[in-house]
Design a protein around this motif. Sequence first.
Motif, PDB file in Angstrom:
ATOM      1  N   ARG A 301       0.839  -1.201   0.000  1.00  0.00           N
ATOM      2  CA  ARG A 301       0.000   0.000   0.000  1.00  0.00           C
ATOM      3  C   ARG A 301       0.878   1.257   0.000  1.00  0.00           C
ATOM      4  O   ARG A 301       0.558   2.247  -0.672  1.00  0.00           O
ATOM      5  CB  ARG A 301      -0.927  -0.010   1.212  1.00  0.00           C
ATOM      6  CG  ARG A 301      -1.974   1.093   1.203  1.00  0.00           C
ATOM      7  CD  ARG A 301      -2.866   1.001   2.422  1.00  0.00           C
ATOM      8  NE  ARG A 301      -3.529  -0.297   2.526  1.00  0.00           N
ATOM      9  CZ  ARG A 301      -4.209  -0.705   3.590  1.00  0.00           C
ATOM     10  NH1 ARG A 301      -4.318   0.080   4.650  1.00  0.00           N
ATOM     11  NH2 ARG A 301      -4.783  -1.880   3.594  1.00  0.00           N
ATOM     12  N   TRP A 302       1.969   1.215   0.721  1.00  0.00           N
ATOM     13  CA  TRP A 302       2.910   2.340   0.749  1.00  0.00           C
ATOM     14  C   TRP A 302       3.503   2.578  -0.637  1.00  0.00           C
ATOM     15  O   TRP A 302       3.664   3.731  -1.071  1.00  0.00           O
ATOM     16  CB  TRP A 302       4.016   2.063   1.762  1.00  0.00           C
ATOM     17  CG  TRP A 302       5.032   3.155   1.865  1.00  0.00           C
ATOM     18  CD1 TRP A 302       6.317   3.125   1.427  1.00  0.00           C
ATOM     19  CD2 TRP A 302       4.851   4.459   2.450  1.00  0.00           C
ATOM     20  NE1 TRP A 302       6.956   4.310   1.694  1.00  0.00           N
ATOM     21  CE2 TRP A 302       6.071   5.149   2.329  1.00  0.00           C
ATOM     22  CE3 TRP A 302       3.773   5.089   3.068  1.00  0.00           C
ATOM     23  CZ2 TRP A 302       6.244   6.445   2.801  1.00  0.00           C
ATOM     24  CZ3 TRP A 302       3.947   6.382   3.524  1.00  0.00           C
ATOM     25  CH2 TRP A 302       5.176   7.042   3.401  1.00  0.00           C
ATOM     26  N   MET A 303       3.810   1.504  -1.349  1.00  0.00           N
ATOM     27  CA  MET A 303       4.322   1.643  -2.714  1.00  0.00           C
ATOM     28  C   MET A 303       3.302   2.354  -3.603  1.00  0.00           C
ATOM     29  O   MET A 303       3.646   3.280  -4.357  1.00  0.00           O
ATOM     30  CB  MET A 303       4.644   0.265  -3.297  1.00  0.00           C
ATOM     31  CG  MET A 303       5.769  -0.479  -2.597  1.00  0.00           C
ATOM     32  SD  MET A 303       5.961  -2.176  -3.215  1.00  0.00           S
ATOM     33  CE  MET A 303       6.862  -1.882  -4.739  1.00  0.00           C
ATOM     34  N   LEU A 304       2.043   1.945  -3.508  1.00  0.00           N
ATOM     35  CA  LEU A 304       1.002   2.580  -4.315  1.00  0.00           C
ATOM     36  C   LEU A 304       0.798   4.041  -3.927  1.00  0.00           C
ATOM     37  O   LEU A 304       0.489   4.884  -4.779  1.00  0.00           O
ATOM     38  CB  LEU A 304      -0.305   1.808  -4.169  1.00  0.00           C
ATOM     39  CG  LEU A 304      -0.345   0.431  -4.838  1.00  0.00           C
ATOM     40  CD1 LEU A 304      -1.610  -0.309  -4.448  1.00  0.00           C
ATOM     41  CD2 LEU A 304      -0.242   0.545  -6.356  1.00  0.00           C
ATOM     42  N   ASP A 305       0.996   4.346  -2.653  1.00  0.00           N
ATOM     43  CA  ASP A 305       0.873   5.735  -2.204  1.00  0.00           C
ATOM     44  C   ASP A 305       1.880   6.643  -2.906  1.00  0.00           C
ATOM     45  O   ASP A 305       1.607   7.829  -3.136  1.00  0.00           O
ATOM     46  CB  ASP A 305       1.082   5.832  -0.692  1.00  0.00           C
ATOM     47  CG  ASP A 305      -0.107   5.326   0.116  1.00  0.00           C
ATOM     48  OD1 ASP A 305      -1.190   5.138  -0.477  1.00  0.00           O
ATOM     49  OD2 ASP A 305       0.054   5.114   1.346  1.00  0.00           O
ATOM     50  N   ASP A 315      13.278  10.476  -4.581  1.00  0.00           N
ATOM     51  CA  ASP A 315      12.650  10.147  -3.297  1.00  0.00           C
ATOM     52  C   ASP A 315      11.566   9.086  -3.452  1.00  0.00           C
ATOM     53  O   ASP A 315      11.465   8.166  -2.632  1.00  0.00           O
ATOM     54  CB  ASP A 315      12.049  11.404  -2.658  1.00  0.00           C
ATOM     55  CG  ASP A 315      13.108  12.367  -2.157  1.00  0.00           C
ATOM     56  OD1 ASP A 315      14.249  11.923  -1.898  1.00  0.00           O
ATOM     57  OD2 ASP A 315      12.818  13.574  -2.050  1.00  0.00           O
ATOM     58  N   THR A 316      10.732   9.191  -4.474  1.00  0.00           N
ATOM     59  CA  THR A 316       9.700   8.162  -4.647  1.00  0.00           C
ATOM     60  C   THR A 316      10.330   6.828  -5.021  1.00  0.00           C
ATOM     61  O   THR A 316       9.837   5.767  -4.615  1.00  0.00           O
ATOM     62  CB  THR A 316       8.654   8.558  -5.706  1.00  0.00           C
ATOM     63  OG1 THR A 316       9.275   8.706  -6.986  1.00  0.00           O
ATOM     64  CG2 THR A 316       7.939   9.837  -5.323  1.00  0.00           C
ATOM     65  N   VAL A 317      11.414   6.865  -5.791  1.00  0.00           N
ATOM     66  CA  VAL A 317      12.131   5.626  -6.089  1.00  0.00           C
ATOM     67  C   VAL A 317      12.597   4.976  -4.793  1.00  0.00           C
ATOM     68  O   VAL A 317      12.448   3.765  -4.590  1.00  0.00           O
ATOM     69  CB  VAL A 317      13.323   5.888  -7.027  1.00  0.00           C
ATOM     70  CG1 VAL A 317      14.221   4.656  -7.128  1.00  0.00           C
ATOM     71  CG2 VAL A 317      12.837   6.290  -8.412  1.00  0.00           C
ATOM     72  N   ASN A 318      13.171   5.766  -3.894  1.00  0.00           N
ATOM     73  CA  ASN A 318      13.640   5.230  -2.620  1.00  0.00           C
ATOM     74  C   ASN A 318      12.498   4.586  -1.842  1.00  0.00           C
ATOM     75  O   ASN A 318      12.628   3.457  -1.338  1.00  0.00           O
ATOM     76  CB  ASN A 318      14.273   6.356  -1.791  1.00  0.00           C
ATOM     77  CG  ASN A 318      14.875   5.855  -0.493  1.00  0.00           C
ATOM     78  OD1 ASN A 318      15.524   4.811  -0.458  1.00  0.00           O
ATOM     79  ND2 ASN A 318      14.668   6.589   0.582  1.00  0.00           N
ATOM     80  N   GLU A 319      11.372   5.279  -1.746  1.00  0.00           N
ATOM     81  CA  GLU A 319      10.257   4.746  -0.965  1.00  0.00           C
ATOM     82  C   GLU A 319       9.651   3.496  -1.624  1.00  0.00           C
ATOM     83  O   GLU A 319       9.286   2.538  -0.932  1.00  0.00           O
ATOM     84  CB  GLU A 319       9.186   5.823  -0.787  1.00  0.00           C
ATOM     85  CG  GLU A 319       9.643   7.037  -0.002  1.00  0.00           C
ATOM     86  CD  GLU A 319      10.129   6.702   1.402  1.00  0.00           C
ATOM     87  OE1 GLU A 319       9.648   5.719   1.995  1.00  0.00           O
ATOM     88  OE2 GLU A 319      11.013   7.422   1.905  1.00  0.00           O
ATOM     89  N   ILE A 322      12.117   0.633  -0.948  1.00  0.00           N
ATOM     90  CA  ILE A 322      11.988   0.155   0.431  1.00  0.00           C
ATOM     91  C   ILE A 322      10.760  -0.747   0.528  1.00  0.00           C
ATOM     92  O   ILE A 322      10.810  -1.843   1.109  1.00  0.00           O
ATOM     93  CB  ILE A 322      11.889   1.336   1.410  1.00  0.00           C
ATOM     94  CG1 ILE A 322      13.244   2.045   1.543  1.00  0.00           C
ATOM     95  CG2 ILE A 322      11.413   0.868   2.796  1.00  0.00           C
ATOM     96  CD1 ILE A 322      13.191   3.334   2.347  1.00  0.00           C
ATOM     97  N   GLY A 323       9.656  -0.303  -0.052  1.00  0.00           N
ATOM     98  CA  GLY A 323       8.444  -1.114  -0.056  1.00  0.00           C
ATOM     99  C   GLY A 323       8.648  -2.435  -0.766  1.00  0.00           C
ATOM    100  O   GLY A 323       8.179  -3.484  -0.311  1.00  0.00           O
ATOM    101  N   ARG A 324       9.360  -2.405  -1.890  1.00  0.00           N
ATOM    102  CA  ARG A 324       9.631  -3.627  -2.640  1.00  0.00           C
ATOM    103  C   ARG A 324      10.374  -4.650  -1.794  1.00  0.00           C
ATOM    104  O   ARG A 324      10.063  -5.849  -1.805  1.00  0.00           O
ATOM    105  CB  ARG A 324      10.426  -3.276  -3.901  1.00  0.00           C
ATOM    106  CG  ARG A 324      11.038  -4.453  -4.652  1.00  0.00           C
ATOM    107  CD  ARG A 324      12.571  -4.435  -4.483  1.00  0.00           C
ATOM    108  NE  ARG A 324      13.198  -5.597  -5.066  1.00  0.00           N
ATOM    109  CZ  ARG A 324      13.420  -6.730  -4.422  1.00  0.00           C
ATOM    110  NH1 ARG A 324      13.018  -6.900  -3.172  1.00  0.00           N
ATOM    111  NH2 ARG A 324      14.023  -7.742  -5.013  1.00  0.00           N
ATOM    112  N   THR A 325      11.377  -4.206  -1.031  1.00  0.00           N
ATOM    113  CA  THR A 325      12.125  -5.112  -0.163  1.00  0.00           C
ATOM    114  C   THR A 325      11.240  -5.675   0.936  1.00  0.00           C
ATOM    115  O   THR A 325      11.277  -6.872   1.241  1.00  0.00           O
ATOM    116  CB  THR A 325      13.336  -4.386   0.442  1.00  0.00           C
ATOM    117  OG1 THR A 325      14.272  -4.088  -0.610  1.00  0.00           O
ATOM    118  CG2 THR A 325      14.035  -5.235   1.490  1.00  0.00           C
ATOM    119  N   LEU A 326      10.419  -4.818   1.521  1.00  0.00           N
ATOM    120  CA  LEU A 326       9.542  -5.267   2.605  1.00  0.00           C
ATOM    121  C   LEU A 326       8.470  -6.233   2.098  1.00  0.00           C
ATOM    122  O   LEU A 326       8.165  -7.235   2.767  1.00  0.00           O
ATOM    123  CB  LEU A 326       8.905  -4.069   3.292  1.00  0.00           C
ATOM    124  CG  LEU A 326       9.862  -3.164   4.076  1.00  0.00           C
ATOM    125  CD1 LEU A 326       9.133  -1.914   4.566  1.00  0.00           C
ATOM    126  CD2 LEU A 326      10.484  -3.917   5.245  1.00  0.00           C
TER     127      LEU A 326
END
Length: 390
Positions: A301-305, A315-319, A322-326
């Motif tokens: 959900r964070w990735m979609l956000d 910055d969006t790439v970073n977030e 991070i979501g992809r790893t989680l």
Amino acid sequence: MSLRTVSETPLSPIDHHPEPPVDVVAIAHRLAPEIAAHAATVDQDEVFVAENYALLKKAGLREAGVPRELGGGGAEIPALAEMLRVLAHACGSTALAFSMHTHQVAIPAWRWRHQKVAAVEPLLKRIASERLMLLSSGGSDWIGGSGRAEKVDGGYRVTARKIFTSGAEAGDILMTGAIHEDEQGGRSVVHFGVPMKSPGVHIEDTWHTLGMRGTGSNDVVIDNLLIPDTSVAFTRKAGEWHPVFQIIATIALPLIYSVYVGVAESARDIAVSLAARKAQPDVALAGRMDTELRAAQLAHRWMLDQIALNAPSADTVNEVMIGRTLVAQHAIKAVEFAMEVAGGQSFYRSAGLERRFRDIQGARYHPLQSGPQALYAGASALGLPTATVF
């Protein structure tokens, strides 16, 4: 007063309601039982999900992400992500292969809607009118690029091998690129589309794998193919992030990882069903399974956000990464717990869990993989450059 009839009276803007987007989620739910019926056989025989792709085409899902104004279904990214998640419950291979087409449509559609990029219109219109299937090769076409593009009069001569080309046998156009080295030794990546029926393009049967066996992610070999200058979409410096790749990463990865969330959810559902037959199921183990699954869902959900911000950047790439790893970590762990919750029954192919266990392993391998992702996140945290971290 005008004597024109109601039918002759032009609609005012307030009267006009554009046609709503096609309900891709409802279509996915409708197709899921038939898609699921083919999944085990495709996996066992290690063949491409051709029958399922035919169902997706017939249902109009190829063009679903093209804006209505350009002849498509008008589905936007959250709906497309949910569509892929539902398809993954039925067949991980079908969903993962189709996610590669889906994100290749969603990216130019986003650029058309939010950046007013007119150059993407011809492709989007062709997808809608010709019902084209696009291919991508993330294993070969990441930030570093691959293959060789030699400059010649009027274009480039391209020679390359593109690995992990999901759905290769059903594709119409491979969206790819190759490295051009100039006389001064500078390296740039030239991006273009390759019609799969071009002379000098062939598929090699290399896809014999642990999981996701039905994606047909074979190698596409390009041998001395002429790419006209007019077919070049854009050129970028090799080995560095480019604004277009920030868009690609921000949009593509959440769509791809919708599939892994769906695979983990389906494994959980199977495990619960099997555990219910036990006299004394392991309640705590089931709780750990659901906790890991919820973590994967929340990370996704964070990735979609990040897409919803409509401002792709470093910055969006970073977030997103991070979501992809989680998502990968927690989805894999949720399926591992599902195997334990089900017990010995999970070891049988007939239960469907061992296929999900194998399919979920694919979540490890999309970019950014764990090492580069940690470096990117660390550089972002410390205010260091990320342009060459990939």
